[in-house]
Design an enzyme around this catalytic site. Sequence first.
Site, PDB file in Angstrom:
ATOM      1  N   GLU A 136      -5.237  -8.775   0.570  1.00 43.05           N
ATOM      2  CA  GLU A 136      -5.908  -8.535   1.855  1.00 43.05           C
ATOM      3  C   GLU A 136      -7.380  -8.288   1.595  1.00 43.05           C
ATOM      4  OE1 GLU A 136      -4.443  -5.376   4.394  1.00 43.05           O
ATOM      5  OE2 GLU A 136      -2.376  -5.831   3.868  1.00 43.05           O
ATOM      6  N   GLU A 153       0.804  -1.222   0.000  1.00 51.15           N
ATOM      7  CA  GLU A 153       0.000   0.000   0.000  1.00 51.15           C
ATOM      8  C   GLU A 153       0.840   1.277   0.000  1.00 51.15           C
ATOM      9  OE1 GLU A 153      -3.089  -0.027   2.944  1.00 51.15           O
ATOM     10  OE2 GLU A 153      -4.023  -1.819   2.114  1.00 51.15           O
TER      11      GLU A 153
HETATM   12  C1  NOJ Z   1      -4.328  -2.584   5.007  1.00 49.39           C
HETATM   13  C2  NOJ Z   1      -2.993  -2.698   5.656  1.00 49.39           C
HETATM   14  O1  NOJ Z   1      -2.077  -3.282   4.778  1.00 49.39           O
HETATM   15  C3  NOJ Z   1      -3.043  -3.479   6.952  1.00 49.39           C
HETATM   16  O2  NOJ Z   1      -1.807  -3.325   7.570  1.00 49.39           O
HETATM   17  C4  NOJ Z   1      -4.191  -2.989   7.796  1.00 49.39           C
HETATM   18  O3  NOJ Z   1      -4.222  -3.631   9.034  1.00 49.39           O
HETATM   19  C5  NOJ Z   1      -5.482  -3.220   7.037  1.00 49.39           C
HETATM   20  N1  NOJ Z   1      -5.439  -2.406   5.849  1.00 49.39           N
HETATM   21  C6  NOJ Z   1      -6.737  -2.837   7.826  1.00 49.39           C
HETATM   22  O4  NOJ Z   1      -6.752  -1.474   8.027  1.00 49.39           O
END
Ligand code: NOJ
Length: 488
Positions: free
Chosen positions: A378, A168
């Site tokens: 994710e 990200e």
């Molecule tokens: C994306 C992130 O990569 C992760 O670290 C985070 O916990 C999740 N979003 C949820 O916010």
Amino acid sequence: MTTTPETFPDDFLFGAATASYQIEGGAREGGRGPSIWDTFCATPGKVVGGDSGDVACDHFHRWEEDIDMMSELGLQAYRFSIAWPRVQPLGTGEFNAEGIAFYRAIIDRLKSKGITPMVTLYHWDLPQALDDQGGWLSRDTVDAFAVYARRMAEEFGADVDMWATLNEPWVAAFVGYGAGAHAPGHADDAEALQVAHHLNLAHARAYRAMKEVRGDLRIGLVNNCHTPRPWDPSSDADRAAADHIDALANTMFHDPFITGEYPAVLLPNTAHLTDWSFLHEGDLEEMQGQVDWFGVNYYASHVVRHNPNKGKESSKLATLADGHKAGANSPWPGDEEIEFMPPTGKITAMGWNVDPSALHAHLIKIHRETGKPIYVTENGSAWNDSIDEDGRVRDTDRVDYFHGHIGAVLKAIGEGADVRGYMAWSLMDNFEWAQGYAKRFGIVHVDYDSLERRWKDSAYWYQEVVRQRAVVPVEQADALAATPPRTF
Ligand code: NOJ
């Protein structure tokens, strides 16, 4: 007419994801150097409850049992990140043998259980020593990252072929340097754009360095996606607002690697904030073609509109739309007249909406725009979980969320999107950045006092999804769960 298949393709990988700072703890053990998140957490007011990743889930000491748990869950893949300051404490110079041995042991154990490791090199824990010298504002950090990436390929390339460089970059740049809600906590539009560009360059240089070590590595970039829909699709101004957000959130992190260009609206729309002199001749050429796959992290969808009279509240909403806590500034440079609409429908504990249709749409979009293989790296949701008298965590909302989204992935595959894996976020509850431990995303519950792990109903349900390779009905979750649930 396309139809959604009943089951996922045989080679589709089901797994779960975590990140180093969020689960490891052991912050001052094993020769690990400090990271910008240690510093940020130690700064009063930055993290809810004054929480930090010092102990987190204590995975640093419990990694063996945690991997056994992954095996019991039937996971085929595990996405985790290497803490750069654990393997190279200062971010330049000496590497730390103890840190390298830690990840070597994890990779070996995963492989002995038949679980494919998917390794991320940067999930936001920049060595503090690099930040002291300018952090991602400096091109020296870009080059340091390529050196680190090369070394990781040399150490682990024979055993790991699935690599992600950055997690990200939008968050690292626009929340860390733009909104100030994440480490290192700067709140400056121009800096955020410069950092975003440097992160793209860091990906490209790391990609090349790693390919020089082993040409067969599969190296991707993981982006969080925003799915900005125009409030009024018939309004040119609302569509332009959505295009601006799409450029900042999505296409600026894809296009350079595919077309060798930034999206057409990006530079003109931000010219009042920066002269883009940080974009050097040759940078975009360096980026073109330097990616094998894209990771999609998806949580929620967004609706935006043009509003010349928007108030400050909207910028706050824009930050909250990412759940990353309101910052001093908006994370969207050039959004002076763009308003994020409040989310509607079912809302998670993060304040995000539940919208599987946008995941489906985004997978199709990324497929069309990039033509590259895609992994959902994710996807998940936080809810106010509680432990019932019989020990169960009946997280039906989470099961329902997964059900909708895994179904959306299958639908996209049926329509031709080349999606090759799905990683649930997260394997277990963990440190949710500026929100501390208050938000729980895990399929496994963690008691932060005893550090006991406890399977939630969603863990049993997901185990069945992986077993059947199908979208198991939500109604079966209750019967699939054991009472009392598995703990250790
Ligand atoms: C994306 C992130 O990569 C992760 O670290 C985070 O916990 C999740 N979003 C949820 O916010």
